[in-house]
Write a protein that holds these residues in place. Structure first.
Motif, PDB file in Angstrom:
ATOM      1  N   UNK A 187      77.054 -71.657  46.385  1.00 35.66           N
ATOM      2  CA  UNK A 187      76.360 -72.684  45.421  1.00 35.66           C
ATOM      3  C   UNK A 187      76.139 -74.042  46.163  1.00 35.66           C
ATOM      4  N   UNK A 188      77.320 -74.289  47.008  1.00 36.15           N
ATOM      5  CA  UNK A 188      77.092 -75.438  47.983  1.00 36.15           C
ATOM      6  C   UNK A 188      75.832 -75.697  48.849  1.00 36.15           C
ATOM      7  N   UNK A 189      75.752 -74.455  49.452  1.00 32.31           N
ATOM      8  CA  UNK A 189      74.547 -74.446  50.411  1.00 32.31           C
ATOM      9  C   UNK A 189      73.354 -74.767  49.666  1.00 32.31           C
ATOM     10  N   UNK A 190      73.133 -74.119  48.631  1.00 31.63           N
ATOM     11  CA  UNK A 190      71.701 -74.281  47.997  1.00 31.63           C
ATOM     12  C   UNK A 190      71.916 -75.887  47.350  1.00 31.63           C
ATOM     13  N   UNK A 191      72.902 -76.400  46.884  1.00 30.37           N
ATOM     14  CA  UNK A 191      72.989 -77.851  46.564  1.00 30.37           C
ATOM     15  C   UNK A 191      72.684 -78.671  47.422  1.00 30.37           C
ATOM     16  N   UNK A 192      73.286 -78.602  48.449  1.00 35.91           N
ATOM     17  CA  UNK A 192      72.693 -79.592  49.770  1.00 35.91           C
ATOM     18  C   UNK A 192      71.410 -79.372  50.162  1.00 35.91           C
ATOM     19  N   UNK A 193      70.667 -78.238  49.987  1.00 37.36           N
ATOM     20  CA  UNK A 193      69.474 -78.118  50.158  1.00 37.36           C
ATOM     21  C   UNK A 193      68.409 -78.633  49.164  1.00 37.36           C
ATOM     22  N   UNK A 194      68.982 -78.645  47.983  1.00 37.92           N
ATOM     23  CA  UNK A 194      68.276 -79.303  46.834  1.00 37.92           C
ATOM     24  C   UNK A 194      68.255 -80.781  47.021  1.00 37.92           C
ATOM     25  N   UNK A 195      69.383 -81.225  47.405  1.00 43.50           N
ATOM     26  CA  UNK A 195      69.483 -82.965  47.714  1.00 43.50           C
ATOM     27  C   UNK A 195      68.438 -83.173  48.762  1.00 43.50           C
ATOM     28  N   UNK A 196      68.328 -82.435  49.740  1.00 41.00           N
ATOM     29  CA  UNK A 196      67.131 -82.737  50.771  1.00 41.00           C
ATOM     30  C   UNK A 196      65.698 -82.786  50.068  1.00 41.00           C
ATOM     31  N   UNK A 197      65.642 -81.867  49.227  1.00 43.60           N
ATOM     32  CA  UNK A 197      64.159 -81.584  48.751  1.00 43.60           C
ATOM     33  C   UNK A 197      64.045 -82.751  47.794  1.00 43.60           C
ATOM     34  N   UNK A 198      64.816 -83.220  47.110  1.00 46.93           N
ATOM     35  CA  UNK A 198      64.798 -84.210  46.085  1.00 46.93           C
ATOM     36  C   UNK A 198      64.375 -85.611  46.785  1.00 46.93           C
ATOM     37  N   UNK A 199      64.989 -85.881  47.749  1.00 45.74           N
ATOM     38  CA  UNK A 199      64.813 -87.197  48.557  1.00 45.74           C
ATOM     39  C   UNK A 199      63.777 -87.258  49.824  1.00 45.74           C
ATOM     40  N   UNK A 200      63.306 -85.801  49.889  1.00 47.57           N
ATOM     41  CA  UNK A 200      62.254 -85.555  50.892  1.00 47.57           C
ATOM     42  C   UNK A 200      62.869 -86.027  52.473  1.00 47.57           C
ATOM     43  N   UNK A 201      64.346 -85.383  52.686  1.00 49.33           N
ATOM     44  CA  UNK A 201      64.854 -85.906  53.832  1.00 49.33           C
ATOM     45  C   UNK A 201      64.475 -85.006  54.933  1.00 49.33           C
ATOM     46  N   UNK A 202      64.249 -85.323  56.285  1.00 48.78           N
ATOM     47  CA  UNK A 202      63.830 -84.511  57.318  1.00 48.78           C
ATOM     48  C   UNK A 202      65.155 -83.453  57.687  1.00 48.78           C
ATOM     49  N   UNK A 203      65.045 -82.479  58.456  1.00 50.22           N
ATOM     50  CA  UNK A 203      63.821 -82.256  58.738  1.00 50.22           C
ATOM     51  C   UNK A 203      62.840 -81.828  58.047  1.00 50.22           C
ATOM     52  N   UNK A 204      61.364 -81.433  58.416  1.00 47.81           N
ATOM     53  CA  UNK A 204      60.720 -80.952  57.677  1.00 47.81           C
ATOM     54  C   UNK A 204      60.620 -81.340  56.006  1.00 47.81           C
ATOM     55  N   UNK A 205      60.163 -82.763  55.851  1.00 45.25           N
ATOM     56  CA  UNK A 205      60.512 -83.047  54.531  1.00 45.25           C
ATOM     57  C   UNK A 205      59.649 -82.645  53.385  1.00 45.25           C
ATOM     58  N   UNK A 206      58.612 -81.886  53.647  1.00 48.57           N
ATOM     59  CA  UNK A 206      57.734 -81.458  52.556  1.00 48.57           C
ATOM     60  C   UNK A 206      58.349 -79.952  52.170  1.00 48.57           C
ATOM     61  N   UNK A 207      59.082 -79.320  53.141  1.00 47.60           N
ATOM     62  CA  UNK A 207      59.371 -77.955  53.033  1.00 47.60           C
ATOM     63  C   UNK A 207      60.659 -77.999  52.171  1.00 47.60           C
ATOM     64  N   UNK A 208      60.594 -77.449  50.941  1.00 46.15           N
ATOM     65  CA  UNK A 208      61.715 -77.219  50.080  1.00 46.15           C
ATOM     66  C   UNK A 208      62.746 -76.089  50.624  1.00 46.15           C
ATOM     67  N   UNK A 209      63.891 -76.399  51.182  1.00 47.31           N
ATOM     68  CA  UNK A 209      64.671 -75.153  51.589  1.00 47.31           C
ATOM     69  C   UNK A 209      65.549 -74.712  50.617  1.00 47.31           C
TER      70      UNK A 209
END
Length: 607
Positions: A187-209
């Motif tokens: 759950x933590x792996x996907x949780x961290x990826x979702x935080x990146x997607x919400x704030x469009x963080x680099x790398x690849x800000x447009x790609x929702x990991x």
């Protein structure tokens, strides 16, 4: 689409496929706690991942924005299903009721509706546009207020689920550690990826990991599922088992604080407290009749008087209510914190009304049997002896029969005394000489059978820690039983020390114990087809059980019976040098037949 883009789409498809496989397995085991919610969670992961794989290939902005609707449906399932799974997995499945489901559905349903109507308002986003990454249709937009509300809702709910899963890992140590860590990491792996997607963080800000990392989540969940038997070794089993044990234990359990005020109680305690299922006092119960006061926080002695919280021993509590008269045995145990300070008490109330009633009836019957039967039979036997002397030869057999049966009933009364002596013995085991116990048992038997041939083969230095009175009664009854059924047989007692304990063997060379006697003892029941003629062997059975000993019967060749009472090894105090036959120095009790002394060692063998 570049090779990197193809890999991204493949990862999204892989995440969806993994979720389908793991979810299908969970659904097949949906009877397990949390399994149905886990299957729903995997369904949300599958919908999100597969929709995202499709979305990455849709370069048309209108089509791409339309695919956000199934994407949001998948997202809407994940956070609530994760929380429901965590609750069921940890034994809190009763919290997943209609109210919680409704509460958890509000934000996802509203979000899905806002996504479907996004072009008409700016609550979810504005300036929605294609921003290709590796040739795939990734997007950027300006988040609206509700976008962050929805993200925060998901984080809080998923975080709560992680906390529930963390509990068994901390409290139960290695038992659930590996599977719990696998679930939390997934759950933590996907949780961290979702935080990146919400704030469009680099790398690849447009790609929702997030849907891509769900492949890793699915693998970790599958690892926990198959490797650690997620649906077999559950914290819920432990939690629900403890709860069931408290509710189904059959005794009232009350928890009070250090001041003696009620904190909690199980359903069995309601009768003791005199309250109903809502916590209100029952009419006619203990305390004020008809009062509607709540129990929590009230003093225990307002409901049950005479309970001393400082007394750990069993306390007898009597109650008379509309439900009748009851006697409870209350036992108090301290509740200590990690500093060893007493912060409360648990009080158990065992209903012993029936046990006391049975005990009183048995006591009365036993007293009548021993006292009245003995006195009346003394008169009968005395008169029978007088008749034997005065009647002619033709009638003397009748008088003899009366005397024999009268003396048999007298012996039955004495057996009742032995039963009481054995069952009422509460003395602690103490150190005794084995030879003295044997001699005392033989001496007791010789009071009623002075001509009995009894020999004892036991080491003079053998000492045991045992309940002396119980062992003496057991041996005396075995010797007396051999005399009764032996018709002049030689009775031998042999004691041997072995690696697994101390064996007392009482053997005779008579016709043996009747099978009807042994059948009831071995099956531990008396029936119409198998009933013993007396209480002697039952005294032996009950006595050996109190001694923690094993009892066995063997036929001897050509005739006779060998009865073995084997005490556990911890009953032995000292072991000196033993001979080849396991004996210490020999010491025999007095015997009226010198031949019996020579034959005593044969008692160890059934042949």
């Amino acid at each position: 689409m570049t090779p990197e883009g193809v890999a991204v789409v493949f990862l999204a498809l892989l995440a969806g496929g993994t979720a389908v496989a793991v979810g299908t397995y969970a659904w097949r085991n949906r009877g397990e706690p949390g399994a149905a919610s886990f299957a729903l969670l995997m369904a949300g992961v599958a919908v999100w991942s597969l929709s995202y794989a499709l979305a990455l290939t849709a370069l048309d902005p209108g089509t791409r924005e339309l695919i956000e609707i199934p994407l949001e449906v998948g997202k809407a399932l994940i956070a609530p299903a994760w929380l429901f799974f965590a609750l069921g997995y940890t034994g809190r499945g009763e919290y997943v009721d209609r109210r919680l489901i409704a509460a958890m559905s509000v934000v996802p349903v509203v979000t899905t509706l806002l996504v479907a109507t996004a072009p008409s308002h700016g609550l979810m986003w504005t300036d929605y546009r294609i921003a290709p990454t590796f040739g795939t249709a990734t997007v950027l937009f300006d988040p609206g207020v509700w976008f962050y509300v929805h993200a925060a809702f998901g984080w809080v709910v998923i975080g709560a689920g992680m906390m529930f899963l963390l509990g068994p890992v901390i409290s139960s140590g290695a038992l659930y550690r590996d599977q719990g860590i696998a679930l939390i990491l997934g759950a933590a792996v996907s949780f961290a990826a979702h935080v990146k997607a919400v704030f469009f963080l680099p790398p690849l800000p447009a790609l929702d990991l997030t849907p891509l990392t769900l492949a890793i989540t699915g693998v970790l969940f599958g690892f926990a599922l198959f490797r650690f038997r997620l649906q077999g070794l559950l914290p819920a089993t432990q939690v629900l088992g403890r709860r069931a044990a408290i509710e189904d234990v059959g005794v009232g359990l009350v928890v009070v604080n250090a001041d003696g005020r009620l904190i909690e109680f199980n359903s069995a305690a309601r009768a003791v407290l005199g309250i109903d299922g809502r916590g209100d006092r029952c009419g006619g119960g203990v305390g004020e009749s008809g009062a509607a006061d709540r129990v929590a926080g009230e003093p225990l002695d307002a409901y049950v008087a005479d309970v001393d919280l400082d007394d750990p021993g069993p306390q007898r509590i009597e109650q008379t209510t509309d439900a009748g008269y009851h006697v409870y045995e209350a036992t108090v145990s301290d509740i200590d914190d990690h500093h060893g300070r007493v912060v409360g008490y648990t009080v158990t109330f065992a209903d012993v009304t029936d046990r006391e009633a049975r005990g009183q009836r048995l006591e009365v019957l036993n007293r009548v049997l021993r006292h009245n039967l003995r006195n009346d039979m003394t008169v009968v036997v005395g008169n029978a002896d007088l008749l034997t002397e005065r009647v002619d030869d033709d009638h003397r057999p009748l008088a003899d029969a009366i005397g024999r049966r009268g003396r048999a009933l007298q012996r039955l009364g004495e057996k009742a005394r032995d039963v009481e002596e054995v069952l009422d013995d509460d003395d602690d085991p103490r150190e005794v000489a084995a030879v003295e116990v044997c001699r005392d048992a033989v001496r007791d038997v010789r009071e009623s059978a002075p001509d009995a041939n009894v020999a004892v083969d036991v080491a003079s230095d053998l000492r045991l820690v045992v309940r002396e009175r119980v062992l003496g009664v057991v041996l005396a009854n075995l010797v007396e039983n051999g005399i009764e059924h032996g018709d002049g047989a030689t009775i031998r007692i042999a004691v041997r020390v072995e690696d697994d304990g101390v064996r007392f063997v009482v053997a005779d060379d008579g016709p043996g114990i009747p099978e009807a006697e042994l059948r009831g003892i071995r099956s531990e029941t008396e029936t119409a087809l198998s009933h013993g003629s007396g209480l002697g062997l039952w005294v032996v059975r009950w006595g050996t059980r109190l001694l923690g000993a094993e009892l066995s019967f063997e036929d001897r060749d050509p005739t006779g019976t060998a009865v073995t009472v084997q005490l556990p090894a911890h009953a032995l105090v000292n072991q000196t040098e033993r001979g080849d036959d396991g004996s210490h120095g020999r010491a025999e009790s007095e015997t009226t037949d010198p031949r019996a002394r020579d034959a005593a060692a044969d008692a160890l063998s059934p042949g």
